[in-house]
Design a protein around this motif. Sequence first.
Motif, PDB file in Angstrom:
ATOM      1  N   ALA A  68       0.876  -1.214  -0.023  1.00 21.65           N
ATOM      2  CA  ALA A  68      -0.070   0.049  -0.190  1.00 21.65           C
ATOM      3  C   ALA A  68       0.940   1.152   0.130  1.00 21.65           C
ATOM      4  CB  ALA A  68      -0.811   0.049   1.127  1.00 21.65           C
ATOM      5  N   PRO A  69       0.479   2.521  -0.219  1.00 26.59           N
ATOM      6  CA  PRO A  69       1.151   3.645  -0.371  1.00 26.59           C
ATOM      7  C   PRO A  69       1.755   3.992   1.101  1.00 26.59           C
ATOM      8  CG  PRO A  69      -1.220   4.091  -0.528  1.00 26.59           C
ATOM      9  CD  PRO A  69      -1.056   2.629  -0.321  1.00 26.59           C
ATOM     10  N   GLY A  70       2.680   5.228   0.894  1.00 27.44           N
ATOM     11  CA  GLY A  70       3.496   5.619   1.956  1.00 27.44           C
ATOM     12  C   GLY A  70       2.594   5.728   3.341  1.00 27.44           C
ATOM     13  N   PHE A 142       9.725  11.900  13.347  1.00 28.38           N
ATOM     14  CA  PHE A 142      10.019  13.231  12.491  1.00 28.38           C
ATOM     15  C   PHE A 142       9.989  12.663  11.092  1.00 28.38           C
ATOM     16  CE2 PHE A 142      14.116  11.426  13.546  1.00 28.38           C
ATOM     17  CZ  PHE A 142      14.966  11.563  12.289  1.00 28.38           C
ATOM     18  N   VAL A 143      10.056  13.828   9.989  1.00 29.63           N
ATOM     19  CA  VAL A 143      10.049  13.383   8.540  1.00 29.63           C
ATOM     20  C   VAL A 143      11.403  14.026   8.292  1.00 29.63           C
ATOM     21  CG1 VAL A 143       8.934  14.220   6.520  1.00 29.63           C
ATOM     22  CG2 VAL A 143       7.397  14.212   8.520  1.00 29.63           C
ATOM     23  N   HIS A 144      11.884  13.004   7.505  1.00 31.91           N
ATOM     24  CA  HIS A 144      13.213  13.275   7.130  1.00 31.91           C
ATOM     25  C   HIS A 144      13.462  14.419   6.114  1.00 31.91           C
ATOM     26  CE1 HIS A 144      17.591  11.603   5.086  1.00 31.91           C
ATOM     27  NE2 HIS A 144      17.649  12.863   5.856  1.00 31.91           N
ATOM     28  N   ALA A 145      12.650  14.166   5.022  1.00 30.34           N
ATOM     29  CA  ALA A 145      12.592  15.323   3.873  1.00 30.34           C
ATOM     30  C   ALA A 145      11.172  15.539   3.684  1.00 30.34           C
ATOM     31  CB  ALA A 145      12.853  14.530   2.609  1.00 30.34           C
ATOM     32  N   GLU A 146      10.698  16.770   4.214  1.00 32.31           N
ATOM     33  CA  GLU A 146       9.327  17.284   4.186  1.00 32.31           C
ATOM     34  C   GLU A 146       8.770  17.712   2.872  1.00 32.31           C
ATOM     35  OE1 GLU A 146       5.884  17.828   4.602  1.00 32.31           O
ATOM     36  OE2 GLU A 146       6.318  17.379   6.797  1.00 32.31           O
ATOM     37  N   MET A 171      11.087   7.432  11.511  1.00 32.68           N
ATOM     38  CA  MET A 171      11.517   8.291  10.668  1.00 32.68           C
ATOM     39  C   MET A 171      10.612   8.178   9.422  1.00 32.68           C
ATOM     40  SD  MET A 171      15.037   9.378   9.201  1.00 32.68           S
ATOM     41  CE  MET A 171      15.460   8.105   8.080  1.00 32.68           C
ATOM     42  N   ASP A 172      10.233   9.502   8.876  1.00 33.34           N
ATOM     43  CA  ASP A 172       9.528   9.339   7.691  1.00 33.34           C
ATOM     44  C   ASP A 172      10.431   9.381   6.349  1.00 33.34           C
ATOM     45  OD1 ASP A 172       8.224  10.471   5.026  1.00 33.34           O
ATOM     46  OD2 ASP A 172       6.241  10.746   5.974  1.00 33.34           O
ATOM     47  N   ALA A 173      10.658   8.295   5.471  1.00 30.93           N
ATOM     48  CA  ALA A 173      11.711   8.684   4.562  1.00 30.93           C
ATOM     49  C   ALA A 173      11.029   8.460   3.128  1.00 30.93           C
ATOM     50  CB  ALA A 173      12.784   7.686   4.527  1.00 30.93           C
TER      51      ALA A 173
HETATM   52  C1  LIG Z   1       6.741  12.940   3.126  1.00 31.06           C
HETATM   53  C2  LIG Z   1       5.571  12.359   2.966  1.00 31.06           C
HETATM   54  N1  LIG Z   1       5.215  11.251   3.885  1.00 31.06           N
HETATM   55  C3  LIG Z   1       4.033  10.753   3.728  1.00 31.06           C
HETATM   56  C4  LIG Z   1       3.429  10.491   2.141  1.00 31.06           C
HETATM   57  C5  LIG Z   1       2.341   9.640   2.081  1.00 31.06           C
HETATM   58  O1  LIG Z   1       2.610   8.873   0.966  1.00 31.06           O
HETATM   59  P1  LIG Z   1       1.565   8.510  -0.012  1.00 31.06           P
HETATM   60  O2  LIG Z   1       0.923   9.531  -0.699  1.00 31.06           O
HETATM   61  O3  LIG Z   1       2.207   7.402  -0.671  1.00 31.06           O
HETATM   62  O4  LIG Z   1       0.539   7.616   0.815  1.00 31.06           O
HETATM   63  C6  LIG Z   1       4.032  11.436   1.543  1.00 31.06           C
HETATM   64  C7  LIG Z   1       3.395  11.704   0.001  1.00 31.06           C
HETATM   65  O5  LIG Z   1       3.393  12.679  -0.769  1.00 31.06           O
HETATM   66  C8  LIG Z   1       4.976  12.279   1.799  1.00 31.06           C
HETATM   67  O6  LIG Z   1       5.523  13.242   0.856  1.00 31.06           O
END
Ligand SMILES: Cc1ncc(COP(=O)(O)O)c(C=O)c1O
Length: 377
Positions: A68-70, A142-146, A171-173
Amino acid sequence: MSFPSFQPPLRTLLGPGPSEVHPRVLQACARPTLGHLDPAFLELMDQIKIQLQELFGTKNALTFPVSAPGSAGMEACFVNLVEAGDKVIIGANGVFSLRMRENVLRCGGIPIMVETAWGKSVEPGMIEDACRQNPDAKILAFVHAETSTGALSDAAALAQIARQNSLYTIMDAVTSLGGTPLTIDKWGIDAVYSGSQKCLSCIAGLSPVSFSERALEKIKQRNSPVQSWFLDMNLIMDYWKPGSKRSYHHTAPINSLYALHESLVMHAEEGAENVFARHQRVHLYLIHQLATQLPIQLKIFVEEKDRMPQLNAIAIPDHLKDTEANFRANLLTKYGIEIGGGLGPLAGAIWRVGLMGHGAREKNVDYLVHALRDLLS
Ligand SMILES: Cc1ncc(COP(=O)(O)O)c(C=O)c1O
């Protein structure tokens, strides 16, 4: 009612994702489907695990793409690691950290938001203060690359603070993996999630994740079951363990995994360091061209020290702020170029230009600058 087959218009995808998918990846996707427990498919799964371990810089056994997606990868990390009452410190500097907060709340956890202005990196000193003020906190996220702003945070420094304060790190990558150096074992990250559609130039819909041994222990010792059946790592583990003894969990997105495998083959062929260098080079080229090749100079919204190469936030000139959506629509209809608008408080203030994966090439910058020059004059 009957419809003809869908024929998508040709686009140049220079937004925040999805990025352009390489033809080799699309071709891989079109190969004959195997059964999801076919020995040949299981072998492919083993290879993908190894490819992702290399890319994440980890030996973590539980490293695999969530089907599934991110956003599902994000949820997988939070639902497994956060239990009711857990305090989670969140380095907040954009849209995706707000989604982390939402996840924590839905798990019954207590988010502690450490807010930095949008467009800036998460500030390590502020996270240290939050750790001191919340000695009972369990996790740092935290989000690595926002992607909503184009700011890159110092993941190594943040993870080190987490370790010093005995916190787990999520970490969000999603936007960093594949485009920016990343090495989670060295940094000491416990759970990480990414997406297939950004710097991996793969089709959308897969979320590579990795969990450390420490994180797995925490998951095994939970007081309550993970409330998501589909994302419960205790169950998925048996589906992704190496070798042929797998138990059915769900039907893997077989052809999408062919695509991911191919994109990882291509990443390795080019060489991770070369891919990172290409992203950096093309990013600098964009900045140079924006500054020198247009009738008005376009400025980058994020300060140089906080920038990532794969997502470039451009400050929209004042005279275009009210009509910027039309401007982007013209770019799409006249040139077939997709770029992103700003999100939340940055709507109408920035454009987001993604130079990700296969899309990070000088020829795309030239085409965009040509189109901008035309539309701006
Ligand atoms: C930093 C970040 N986290 C999470 C997501 C969510 O990912 P997805 O859209 O694949 O569900 C995105 C999507 O753009 C993102 O850029």
